[in-house]
Design a protein around this motif. Structure first.
Motif, PDB file in Angstrom:
ATOM      1  N   MET A 110       0.841  -1.196   0.000  1.00 33.47           N
ATOM      2  CA  MET A 110       0.000   0.000   0.000  1.00 33.47           C
ATOM      3  C   MET A 110       0.878   1.249   0.000  1.00 33.47           C
ATOM      4  O   MET A 110       1.906   1.303   0.653  1.00 33.47           O
ATOM      5  CB  MET A 110      -0.904   0.007   1.241  1.00 33.47           C
ATOM      6  CG  MET A 110      -1.933   1.123   1.256  1.00 33.47           C
ATOM      7  SD  MET A 110      -3.000   1.059   2.709  1.00 33.47           S
ATOM      8  CE  MET A 110      -1.841   1.575   3.972  1.00 33.47           C
ATOM      9  N   VAL A 111       0.447   2.259  -0.740  1.00 39.97           N
ATOM     10  CA  VAL A 111       1.155   3.527  -0.849  1.00 39.97           C
ATOM     11  C   VAL A 111       0.409   4.583  -0.039  1.00 39.97           C
ATOM     12  O   VAL A 111      -0.816   4.667  -0.089  1.00 39.97           O
ATOM     13  CB  VAL A 111       1.249   3.961  -2.329  1.00 39.97           C
ATOM     14  CG1 VAL A 111       1.670   5.408  -2.452  1.00 39.97           C
ATOM     15  CG2 VAL A 111       2.213   3.056  -3.092  1.00 39.97           C
ATOM     16  N   LYS A 112       1.136   5.392   0.725  1.00 44.15           N
ATOM     17  CA  LYS A 112       0.531   6.470   1.500  1.00 44.15           C
ATOM     18  C   LYS A 112       0.353   7.685   0.588  1.00 44.15           C
ATOM     19  O   LYS A 112       1.321   8.334   0.208  1.00 44.15           O
ATOM     20  CB  LYS A 112       1.410   6.818   2.700  1.00 44.15           C
ATOM     21  CG  LYS A 112       1.477   5.699   3.737  1.00 44.15           C
ATOM     22  CD  LYS A 112       2.291   6.129   4.957  1.00 44.15           C
ATOM     23  CE  LYS A 112       2.301   5.030   6.009  1.00 44.15           C
ATOM     24  NZ  LYS A 112       3.082   5.439   7.212  1.00 44.15           N
ATOM     25  N   LEU A 113      -0.886   7.984   0.277  1.00 40.79           N
ATOM     26  CA  LEU A 113      -1.181   8.974  -0.748  1.00 40.79           C
ATOM     27  C   LEU A 113      -1.082  10.405  -0.225  1.00 40.79           C
ATOM     28  O   LEU A 113      -1.456  10.706   0.902  1.00 40.79           O
ATOM     29  CB  LEU A 113      -2.590   8.747  -1.302  1.00 40.79           C
ATOM     30  CG  LEU A 113      -2.872   7.388  -1.945  1.00 40.79           C
ATOM     31  CD1 LEU A 113      -4.318   7.318  -2.409  1.00 40.79           C
ATOM     32  CD2 LEU A 113      -1.912   7.111  -3.094  1.00 40.79           C
ATOM     33  N   HIS A 114      -0.609  11.286  -1.107  1.00 39.45           N
ATOM     34  CA  HIS A 114      -0.653  12.726  -0.860  1.00 39.45           C
ATOM     35  C   HIS A 114      -2.045  13.237  -1.220  1.00 39.45           C
ATOM     36  O   HIS A 114      -2.697  12.724  -2.137  1.00 39.45           O
ATOM     37  CB  HIS A 114       0.397  13.433  -1.724  1.00 39.45           C
ATOM     38  CG  HIS A 114       0.275  14.933  -1.715  1.00 39.45           C
ATOM     39  ND1 HIS A 114       0.816  15.722  -0.735  1.00 39.45           N
ATOM     40  CD2 HIS A 114      -0.350  15.782  -2.578  1.00 39.45           C
ATOM     41  CE1 HIS A 114       0.549  16.984  -0.972  1.00 39.45           C
ATOM     42  NE2 HIS A 114      -0.158  17.056  -2.089  1.00 39.45           N
ATOM     43  N   HIS A 115      -2.508  14.263  -0.512  1.00 36.43           N
ATOM     44  CA  HIS A 115      -3.783  14.865  -0.877  1.00 36.43           C
ATOM     45  C   HIS A 115      -3.714  16.376  -0.711  1.00 36.43           C
ATOM     46  O   HIS A 115      -2.866  16.910   0.001  1.00 36.43           O
ATOM     47  CB  HIS A 115      -4.933  14.296  -0.035  1.00 36.43           C
ATOM     48  CG  HIS A 115      -5.013  14.853   1.353  1.00 36.43           C
ATOM     49  ND1 HIS A 115      -4.224  14.384   2.393  1.00 36.43           N
ATOM     50  CD2 HIS A 115      -5.783  15.846   1.888  1.00 36.43           C
ATOM     51  CE1 HIS A 115      -4.512  15.046   3.495  1.00 36.43           C
ATOM     52  NE2 HIS A 115      -5.447  15.947   3.228  1.00 36.43           N
ATOM     53  N   THR A 116      -4.629  17.053  -1.387  1.00 43.00           N
ATOM     54  CA  THR A 116      -4.794  18.495  -1.278  1.00 43.00           C
ATOM     55  C   THR A 116      -6.174  18.771  -0.717  1.00 43.00           C
ATOM     56  O   THR A 116      -7.182  18.334  -1.289  1.00 43.00           O
ATOM     57  CB  THR A 116      -4.644  19.170  -2.649  1.00 43.00           C
ATOM     58  OG1 THR A 116      -3.344  18.871  -3.190  1.00 43.00           O
ATOM     59  CG2 THR A 116      -4.795  20.686  -2.525  1.00 43.00           C
ATOM     60  N   ASP A 117      -6.228  19.473   0.412  1.00 39.55           N
ATOM     61  CA  ASP A 117      -7.504  19.833   1.026  1.00 39.55           C
ATOM     62  C   ASP A 117      -8.011  21.112   0.367  1.00 39.55           C
ATOM     63  O   ASP A 117      -7.367  22.159   0.437  1.00 39.55           O
ATOM     64  CB  ASP A 117      -7.300  20.044   2.534  1.00 39.55           C
ATOM     65  CG  ASP A 117      -8.613  20.171   3.289  1.00 39.55           C
ATOM     66  OD1 ASP A 117      -9.555  20.783   2.744  1.00 39.55           O
ATOM     67  OD2 ASP A 117      -8.700  19.661   4.427  1.00 39.55           O
ATOM     68  N   LEU A 118      -9.164  21.029  -0.280  1.00 41.36           N
ATOM     69  CA  LEU A 118      -9.706  22.148  -1.041  1.00 41.36           C
ATOM     70  C   LEU A 118     -10.806  22.893  -0.300  1.00 41.36           C
ATOM     71  O   LEU A 118     -11.467  23.765  -0.874  1.00 41.36           O
ATOM     72  CB  LEU A 118     -10.206  21.650  -2.395  1.00 41.36           C
ATOM     73  CG  LEU A 118      -9.105  21.076  -3.300  1.00 41.36           C
ATOM     74  CD1 LEU A 118      -9.684  20.506  -4.577  1.00 41.36           C
ATOM     75  CD2 LEU A 118      -8.060  22.135  -3.612  1.00 41.36           C
ATOM     76  N   GLY A 119     -10.983  22.574   0.984  1.00 37.44           N
ATOM     77  CA  GLY A 119     -11.898  23.352   1.800  1.00 37.44           C
ATOM     78  C   GLY A 119     -13.181  22.635   2.147  1.00 37.44           C
ATOM     79  O   GLY A 119     -13.446  21.522   1.693  1.00 37.44           O
TER      80      GLY A 119
END
Length: 256
Positions: free
Chosen positions: A1-10
């Motif tokens: 499993m890969v630990k994913l990056h994310h962008t919080d858009l609000g």
């Protein structure tokens, strides 16, 4: 499993919504649309494995990407979310909804169908990327020019070049894991679902009227896997209705 990056858009505190991009894309593809959706949802755009700022991995398949997203949800303490996936991200979202229906509040699939594809254009795009001599490259604009022999569409040439970034020492490098993606392309073209896969929850398919990725002949197939699917066609849109017709797309998704 890969630990994913994310962008919080609000939209913190609102019902969670996860956005999954297409092949060679990233969370950046969702910035404007995601912020619009944040008026109703807490929107988080993920970088799938081998894309964007997420780690690279040699394996590239839909089951692995589903595991990554489930692992990300677990790490965030999210038991359930609305899932929105475009193209390759749509195939991932469909599989996740069918195999883990308890984790999906609503499903939105953007311009893709549960069937096999033969993406001849993608083969030319990957060939152009693999052939690009990074050692002699001076700029993204130069990369776009070099892509011309393989990639006719100017917009696509610009899109491919967004996957280039400056490397340490001043040269250029690919953000995506190009070898793994090029090798996995035949698998990415295949249907992510098995015959028995089914999701009975609320489902919306948003299709571009000028796109050939999901056609009227696919509607019956869609409903064999997603019996409660609503299928909406945005007439004057191509393969990216969330970009081409953002306001109409947001209206449809909010109304699911």
């Amino acid at each position: 499993m890969v630990k994913l990056h994310h962008t919080d858009l609000g939209g913190a505190g609102k019902p969670p919504m996860l956005l999954l991009h297409g092949l060679l894309g990233s969370s950046r593809n969702w910035l404007s649309t995601g912020r619009d959706l944040a008026k109703e949802f807490h929107v988080m755009a993920l970088d799938l494995r081998n894309h964007g700022k997420s780690p690279h991995a040699p394996e590239m398949n839909y089951e692995g990407m589903v595991d990554d997203v489930i692992g990300w949800m677990d790490a965030q303490g999210l038991s359930k979310a609305t899932l929105v996936g475009h193209s390759m991200g749509g195939k991932t979202a469909m599989l996740l909804a069918c195999r883990h229906p308890e984790r999906v509040e609503r499903l939105v699939v953007v311009d893709i169908a549960p069937k096999n594809y033969s993406w001849a254009a993608h083969r030319g795009e990957f060939a152009a990327m693999v052939e690009l001599d990074l050692a002699s490259l001076q700029s993204r604009q130069e990369a776009e020019m070099r892509f011309e022999a393989r990639v006719e569409n100017l917009g696509m040439r610009k899109f491919l070049a967004t996957n280039l970034e400056r490397a340490e020492g001043g040269g250029w490098r690919w953000i995506v894991n190009l070898p793994a993606l090029a090798e996995a392309l035949p698998l990415m073209e295949k249907n992510s679902l098995n015959t028995e896969d089914r999701f009975d929850g609320p489902t919306l398919f948003v299709v571009g009227g000028r796109s050939r990725y999901a056609e009227p002949s696919d509607h019956a197939l869609i409903r064999t896997h997603f019996p409660h699917a609503r299928i909406e066609v945005i007439a004057d849109s191509g393969h990216n209705p969330h970009m081409d017709k953002r306001e109409e797309f947001v209206r449809l998704v909010v109304g699911i």
